[in-house]
Motif scaffolding. Structure first.
Motif, PDB file in Angstrom:
ATOM      1  N   GLY A 158       0.783  -1.361  -0.030  1.00  0.00           N
ATOM      2  CA  GLY A 158       0.095  -0.047   0.039  1.00  0.00           C
ATOM      3  C   GLY A 158       0.777   1.312  -0.064  1.00  0.00           C
ATOM      4  N   LEU A 159       1.974   1.154   0.767  1.00  0.00           N
ATOM      5  CA  LEU A 159       2.835   2.465   0.964  1.00  0.00           C
ATOM      6  C   LEU A 159       3.525   2.477  -0.539  1.00  0.00           C
ATOM      7  CD1 LEU A 159       4.428   2.368   4.519  1.00  0.00           C
ATOM      8  CD2 LEU A 159       2.806   4.118   3.651  1.00  0.00           C
ATOM      9  N   SER A 160       3.865   1.465  -1.019  1.00  0.00           N
ATOM     10  CA  SER A 160       4.555   1.565  -2.406  1.00  0.00           C
ATOM     11  C   SER A 160       3.671   2.329  -3.251  1.00  0.00           C
ATOM     12  CB  SER A 160       4.927   0.344  -2.840  1.00  0.00           C
ATOM     13  OG  SER A 160       5.620  -0.619  -2.155  1.00  0.00           O
ATOM     14  N   CYS A 161       2.212   2.121  -3.407  1.00  0.00           N
ATOM     15  CA  CYS A 161       1.426   2.939  -4.326  1.00  0.00           C
ATOM     16  C   CYS A 161       1.126   4.234  -3.943  1.00  0.00           C
ATOM     17  CB  CYS A 161       0.244   2.056  -4.378  1.00  0.00           C
ATOM     18  SG  CYS A 161       0.181   0.406  -5.303  1.00  0.00           S
ATOM     19  N   VAL A 162       1.273   4.324  -2.742  1.00  0.00           N
ATOM     20  CA  VAL A 162       1.094   5.668  -2.223  1.00  0.00           C
ATOM     21  C   VAL A 162       2.374   6.877  -2.428  1.00  0.00           C
ATOM     22  CG1 VAL A 162       0.758   7.227   0.012  1.00  0.00           C
ATOM     23  CG2 VAL A 162      -0.624   5.288  -0.369  1.00  0.00           C
ATOM     24  N   MET A 173      -4.973   3.889  -4.825  1.00  0.00           N
ATOM     25  CA  MET A 173      -5.146   5.099  -3.959  1.00  0.00           C
ATOM     26  C   MET A 173      -6.646   4.757  -3.184  1.00  0.00           C
ATOM     27  SD  MET A 173      -3.160   7.290  -2.756  1.00  0.00           S
ATOM     28  CE  MET A 173      -3.557   8.606  -1.429  1.00  0.00           C
ATOM     29  N   PHE A 174      -7.609   4.322  -3.814  1.00  0.00           N
ATOM     30  CA  PHE A 174      -8.828   3.997  -3.347  1.00  0.00           C
ATOM     31  C   PHE A 174      -8.844   2.898  -2.319  1.00  0.00           C
ATOM     32  CE2 PHE A 174     -12.942   1.801  -3.305  1.00  0.00           C
ATOM     33  CZ  PHE A 174     -13.829   2.762  -3.068  1.00  0.00           C
ATOM     34  N   LEU A 175      -7.997   1.871  -2.846  1.00  0.00           N
ATOM     35  CA  LEU A 175      -8.252   0.609  -1.718  1.00  0.00           C
ATOM     36  C   LEU A 175      -7.336   1.171  -0.577  1.00  0.00           C
ATOM     37  CD1 LEU A 175      -7.256  -2.237  -4.631  1.00  0.00           C
ATOM     38  CD2 LEU A 175      -9.194  -1.484  -3.458  1.00  0.00           C
ATOM     39  N   TRP A 176      -6.536   1.829  -0.631  1.00  0.00           N
ATOM     40  CA  TRP A 176      -5.497   2.226   0.527  1.00  0.00           C
ATOM     41  C   TRP A 176      -6.675   3.197   1.414  1.00  0.00           C
ATOM     42  CZ3 TRP A 176      -1.271   1.417   3.084  1.00  0.00           C
ATOM     43  CH2 TRP A 176      -0.833   2.148   3.858  1.00  0.00           C
ATOM     44  N   SER A 177      -7.285   3.951   0.801  1.00  0.00           N
ATOM     45  CA  SER A 177      -8.199   4.728   1.622  1.00  0.00           C
ATOM     46  C   SER A 177      -9.166   3.818   2.283  1.00  0.00           C
ATOM     47  CB  SER A 177      -8.865   5.866   0.738  1.00  0.00           C
ATOM     48  OG  SER A 177      -9.832   5.208  -0.275  1.00  0.00           O
TER      49      SER A 177
END
Length: 510
Positions: free
Chosen positions: A440-444, A476-480
């Motif tokens: 998740g942090l990799s995408c953010v 980003m949506f999945l992280w949110s």
């Protein structure tokens, strides 16, 4: 067989070392070749009709009436002098490419190691006025007798410098390849040739380009939709618990939304209108796309900076109006850069060439940085350098996160229970949570942008880069959503979870 210096004979005995194009143009337009030759044409043509000239069986030139009319000296002229001939390519030695360009090298320079088809250069001159930026293009047909593959239409660009001649350039010329011909469509008149075996990206043919285009469009549409959804989620979360990290996530989601909307708008404008000339709308869309890209990269860098403050400078941190200052950098820096580029005239219609497996060349256009702008490569290099710095910095930040997780995992060993099966199960669950956190942090942090280096390696690398970056808004949506679920589980739990996942999520959102 006709020799190389086909027509000009004694007229080309004069050696033009520094400005061959200008020198030979003066010689050609004033000389009178001995006898008649099928490879030299000089005559007056009617301005009201398209002029078509054949040189032997291998070359044809078609000049539209609009180009002829622009070449006349006075409006009352009904005819204009037209000269078409062939010259040996040895009279045009390209200058070696410089390591540092100051705008003197063409925006589309071609390697000097490539060879000219048939060792012949086609010269076209109409009237006494310079003819360029034509809406109706001039067509030049070169017969491909030896079926040479990978050819590209070029023209000779003078450098006008001491001890320098010029270079072959593709600017303003499109190439259409058939089985027996190269058809050059150019928006100006000059010295033209076909360079064979040019440096093209052979990994992406027309079929793969179409597939990548569909993937990009679908992914960008989904990313725009999900980025808007994540933006709503972050706004709702900020109302319940106003935290600085959530504010940064919200700004990044807004930048991603602008990026994908601008990309789709630029392609939609070209697809619907297909204008031949750059319009102010296309230039504005190109500016908006570049601004959105820079804003996204800047906010990705600020995500890494905020993570650095949480991991390294954990204690005694207080920055007055922290989020406001980040917003000034995140939105102000891209705005400052694109305003300068807009004043310089960077933006407009950009044309790309794609070659299929049958050696046919097609073009694709987008509102981006104009192909006509001389310093486009410099702006592209600056943007690419900024991207590389952001990815490298955030990759270092991700490594720090991994080391922190390992440290937290090692510190938990003293609190683990004696039941081996339960401990083994907890380890597996925690490992999956830690992997999810890192991904998740990799995408953010925008690390999928680092896969751009794979586009120069293999075709699967190009597909991987296209898929991951076109779906960045979805990630980003999945992280949110994950942050929302974690927030709810944290509120409903009376006992704090000592796992590294819980501690990392809490740290990243405080």
């Amino acid at each position: 067989m006709v020799t190389a210096a086909l027509v000009l004979h004694d007229s080309l005995d004069k050696i033009c070392k520094t400005s061959p194009g200008r020198c030979y143009e003066d010689e050609i337009t004033t000389c009178s070749p001995r006898g008649r030759s099928s490879l030299f044409f000089r005559s007056k043509v009617n301005l009201s009709e398209q002029a078509e000239v054949k040189l032997g069986l291998a070359y044809r030139v078609q000049v539209p009436s609009s180009a002829l009319q622009r070449s006349r000296r006075v409006q009352s002229d009904d005819t204009v002098m037209m000269v078409v001939t062939m010259i040996n390519s040895s009279f045009f030695p390209p200058t070696p490419r410089r390591s540092r360009s100051r705008g003197l090298i063409s925006q589309h320079p071609v390697s000097i190691q490539q060879t000219v088809l048939g060792d012949r250069v086609l010269f076209v001159k109409v009237g006494s006025q310079s003819v360029s930026n034509l809406t109706e293009r001039v067509q030049l047909i070169f017969n491909n007798e030896k079926m040479v593959k990978n050819g590209r239409c070029v023209f000779w660009r003078e450098l006008h410098l001491m001890n320098e001649t010029g270079q072959w350039s593709t600017e303003g010329c499109n190439t259409i390849t058939t089985r027996e011909e190269y058809i050059c469509s150019c928006n100006h008149l000059s010295f033209f040739a076909v360079l064979v075996n040019p440096e093209l990206n052979s990994k992406v043919d027309e079929r793969n380009a179409a597939s990548l285009t569909y993937i990009t469009y679908i992914g960008s549409a989904l990313s725009a939709l999900f980025a808007f959804g994540s933006l709503i989620i972050y706004v709702a979360l900020c109302r319940r618990r106003p935290e600085k990290a959530l504010g940064i996530h919200m700004q990044l989601s807004g930048a991603l939304l602008c990026l994908h909307l601008s990309f789709l708008s630029c392609n939609l404008w070209i697809f619907l209108l297909n204008e031949k000339e750059d319009s102010w709308v296309c230039r504005g869309l190109g500016l908006f796309l570049h601004w959105s890209l820079l804003a996204t990269l800047t906010w990705v860098a600020l995500e890494g900076f905020h993570l650095y403050l949480l991991l390294i400078r954990v204690f005694n941190i207080y920055v007055r109006r922290y989020l406001l200052k980040l917003c000034i950098v995140g939105w102000g820096l891209p705005t400052f850069f694109v305003v300068i580029c807009g004043i310089l005239g960077v933006y407009g219609k950009y044309t790309m060439e794609i070659r299929d497996s049958n050696n046919h060349t097609s073009t694709s256009q987008i509102c981006w940085m104009s192909s006509e702008f001389q310093q486009r490569r410099l702006v592209m290099y600056i943007t690419l350098a900024f991207l590389c710095l952001v990815v490298l910095y955030n990759f270092c930040m991700l490594l720090l996160v991994v080391f922190k997780i390992w440290g937290l995992r090692a510190g938990r060993k003293d609190y683990e229970c004696s039941d081996w099966k339960k401990t083994h199960k907890e380890r597996g669950t925690s490992l999956w949570k830690d992997c999810a956190t890192v991904l998740g942090l990799s995408c953010v942090l925008g690390l999928p942008w680092g896969l751009a280096s794979l586009t120069y390696a293999t075709l699967p690398g190009i597909y991987l880069f296209t898929i991951l970056n076109s779906l960045q808004g979805v990630f980003m949506f999945l992280w949110s959503v994950a942050l929302t679920c974690k927030s709810k589980s944290g509120n409903n739990s009376s006992v704090p979870d000592p796992s590294s996942q819980k501690m990392m999520t809490t740290s990243f959102n405080n």
